[in-house]
Design an enzyme around this catalytic site. Structure first.
Site, PDB file in Angstrom:
ATOM      1  N   GLU A 120       0.819  -1.220   0.000  1.00  0.00           N
ATOM      2  CA  GLU A 120       0.000   0.000   0.000  1.00  0.00           C
ATOM      3  C   GLU A 120       0.857   1.276   0.000  1.00  0.00           C
ATOM      4  OE1 GLU A 120      -2.793  -0.183   3.228  1.00  0.00           O
ATOM      5  OE2 GLU A 120      -3.799  -1.932   2.405  1.00  0.00           O
TER       6      GLU A 120
ATOM      7  N   GLU B 239      -4.740  -9.056   1.182  1.00  0.00           N
ATOM      8  CA  GLU B 239      -5.341  -8.781   2.500  1.00  0.00           C
ATOM      9  C   GLU B 239      -6.837  -8.653   2.325  1.00  0.00           C
ATOM     10  OE1 GLU B 239      -3.985  -5.382   4.808  1.00  0.00           O
ATOM     11  OE2 GLU B 239      -1.913  -5.775   4.221  1.00  0.00           O
TER      12      GLU B 239
HETATM   13  C1  BG6 Z   1      -4.079  -2.571   5.715  1.00  0.00           C
HETATM   14  C2  BG6 Z   1      -2.636  -2.502   6.144  1.00  0.00           C
HETATM   15  O1  BG6 Z   1      -4.406  -1.405   5.043  1.00  0.00           O
HETATM   16  O2  BG6 Z   1      -5.063  -2.630   6.703  1.00  0.00           O
HETATM   17  C3  BG6 Z   1      -2.372  -3.108   7.518  1.00  0.00           C
HETATM   18  O3  BG6 Z   1      -1.787  -3.092   5.182  1.00  0.00           O
HETATM   19  C4  BG6 Z   1      -3.481  -2.723   8.477  1.00  0.00           C
HETATM   20  O4  BG6 Z   1      -1.098  -2.710   7.956  1.00  0.00           O
HETATM   21  C5  BG6 Z   1      -4.791  -3.277   7.932  1.00  0.00           C
HETATM   22  O5  BG6 Z   1      -3.249  -3.144   9.787  1.00  0.00           O
HETATM   23  C6  BG6 Z   1      -6.014  -3.059   8.816  1.00  0.00           C
HETATM   24  O6  BG6 Z   1      -6.203  -1.708   9.088  1.00  0.00           O
HETATM   25  P1  BG6 Z   1      -6.217  -1.170  10.569  1.00  0.00           P
HETATM   26  O7  BG6 Z   1      -6.011   0.302  10.438  1.00  0.00           O
HETATM   27  O8  BG6 Z   1      -7.567  -1.493  11.122  1.00  0.00           O
HETATM   28  O9  BG6 Z   1      -5.115  -1.850  11.297  1.00  0.00           O
END
Ligand code: BG6
Length: 461
Positions: free
Chosen positions: A165, A360
């Site tokens: 990202e 993800e």
């Molecule tokens: C993704 C990132 O955008 O979302 C992670 O690559 C991040 O690092 C994940 O932890 C979840 O988002 P958040 O802000 O709820 O931790």
């Protein structure tokens, strides 16, 4: 079979060094911007939990890798910490090499393919003070780091990723106050974004020129942009959101060029960018072998304001809250499963059907201890199972229609630390007890095992 995924489909989870390893001041690791920020402004962090001792993978990785096997993983993505491998930017930290080599070797020995990312938001502090992504030197600093990683681990790792990202540190640090330097400055944002993209390009160049084995890609958070109505002004707004937040990294990474609309934006907003002509030559030549896509939520937009008070982007589009949206209230993100299908088809039709995987996808829930079954002692996270199933159904439809998707990684394996919320929202298939650092599988862990082993949606189990 109808609900079966392609042969050799990758199943596993994603995480990152700074969110999983802990040991942030151990065995020679230098400070990152996050370590520095926590030292200077701990109140900014939820419940004042900083990055120092998160999730303890650095000390528990042997057992954790055994657990991955028990969850049916055939792959796992994490990142190397730049500040651990090259604490001063030049000299290799042998302790880091020993640690990562053992991690990668054990993953492989347990049938878990390592997908290794080089940058997950964790800029070494000594480079940040020199201007970070704003200073052109960072391109070569990063390429040197990438080459060092290829040299140290290239015999073990065959699947490399330059960035996770890359737009997030730009958006959150230069158009928001959620990452450092926490300023709002479109000129600085664009220069930092260009240097990030060029750091990627020069790392891919180093990989290809030296003919390391394997493949190299990039992981982008693609948020499909949906207009609030058929009105041409709303449609135009969706186009701009897509150009700025998706195509700004996607087009150069896959096609080797920036979209014309982005060039128009730069002219209209009188943004001045420094670069060298040969940067664009290498950008065209060194495109990625594969793409990782992080998908959590769509972006819904409506026409912008003619004269926004201070946010220049609001001229082009404004956020729109769809009244029918299904929300994850803990994170404030919309859940829109079909977005994954739309991404699959978009990549098939507009990005040469490049091989890609879901890098993800997951759901963060606050207060998961509410769902612990007293007899089983296990979090009954049905909502996570439903979330994954519904997304996978749409993904499968995209694959059936020809999209070249080769895997699905859930965010995440063990509950890990987060930039903005620390441990407020839990995402793991495995629960982390923050007091003892003990791990406990959730209900979704055994569900994931069946999914991975049968390589099929539940109807075929
Ligand atoms: C993704 C990132 O955008 O979302 C992670 O690559 C991040 O690092 C994940 O932890 C979840 O988002 P958040 O802000 O709820 O931790």
């Amino acid at each position: 079979m109808m609900n079966t995924f392609p042969e050799h489909f990758l199943w596993g989870a994603a995480s990152s060094g700074p969110q999983l390893e802990g040991a942030s001041a151990v065995d020679g690791k230098a400070k990152t911007v996050w370590d520095h920020w926590y030292e200077t402004e701990p109140d900014k962090f939820y419940q004042q939990i900083g990055p120092k001792n998160v999730s303890d993978f650095y000390f528990q990785y042997k057992e954790d890798i055994e657990t991955m096997k028990e969850l049916g993983f055939n792959s796992f993505r994490t990142s190397i910490s730049w500040a651990r491998l090259l604490p001063d930017g030049k000299n290799v930290n042998e302790k880091a090499v020993v640690f990562y080599r053992d991690v990668f070797t054990r993953l492989i020995d347990n049938g878990v393919k390592p997908i290794i990312n080089l940058f997950h938001f964790d800029m070494p502090y000594h480079l940040y003070v020199k201007g970070g992504w704003e200073n052109r030197d960072i391109i070569h600093e990063f390429a040197f780091y990438a080459k060092t990683a290829f040299e140290c681990f290239g015999d073990l790792v065959e699947d490399w990723v330059t960035f996770n990202e890359p737009i997030v540190p730009i958006e959150m640090g230069y158009l928001n106050d959620k990452h450092l330097p926490a300023v709002f400055d479109i000129q600085r944002a664009f220069q930092a974004g260009l240097h990030t993209m060029l750091a990627h390009v020069y790392a891919v160049k180093a990989f290809k020129e030296n003919a390391y084995k394997g493949k190299i890609g990039i992981i982008l958070n693609l948020t499909p942009s949906y207009p609030s109505s058929e009105d041409p002004a709303d449609q135009e707004a969706a186009k701009w959101a897509d150009v700025l937040f998706n195509r700004s990294f996607l087009d150069p990474a896959v096609h080797g060029t920036y979209p014309n609309e982005l060039k128009q934006f730069i002219e209209r907003e009188q943004i001045e960018l420094d670069y060298e002509e040969e940067d664009l030559v290498w950008m065209k030549q060194y495109t990625v072998d594969f793409l990782g896509v992080n998908y959590y939520q769509p972006r819904r937009v409506q026409a912008g304001d003619t004269d926004p008070a201070h946010d220049v982007l609001q001229k082009y589009f404004k956020p729109y809250q769809w009244p029918d949206a299904k929300m994850n209230p803990h994170r404030g993100w919309e859940i829109y499963e079909k977005g994954l299908y739309d991404i699959a088809i978009h990549i098939r039709d507009n990005y040469s059907n490049i091989p890609w995987y879901v890098a993800e996808n997951g759901i963060g829930v606050e207060g998961e201890e509410r769902f612990i079954d007293n007899c089983l002692g296990e979090v009954q996270d049905e909502y996570r199972i439903v979330f994954m199933t519904d997304h996978l159904r749409w993904l499968k439809k995209g694959i059936d229609e020809g999209s070249n998707c080769f895997g699905y990684h859930v965010w995440t394996f063990i509950d890990n630390w987060s930039w903005l919320n620390e441990y407020k929202n839990r995402y793991g298939l495995v629960r982390l007890d923050l007091e003892t650092m003990e791990r406990h599988k959730k209900k979704s862990a055994s569900w994931f095992y069946k999914l991975a082993k049968r390589n099929a949606l539940p109807e075929n189990w």
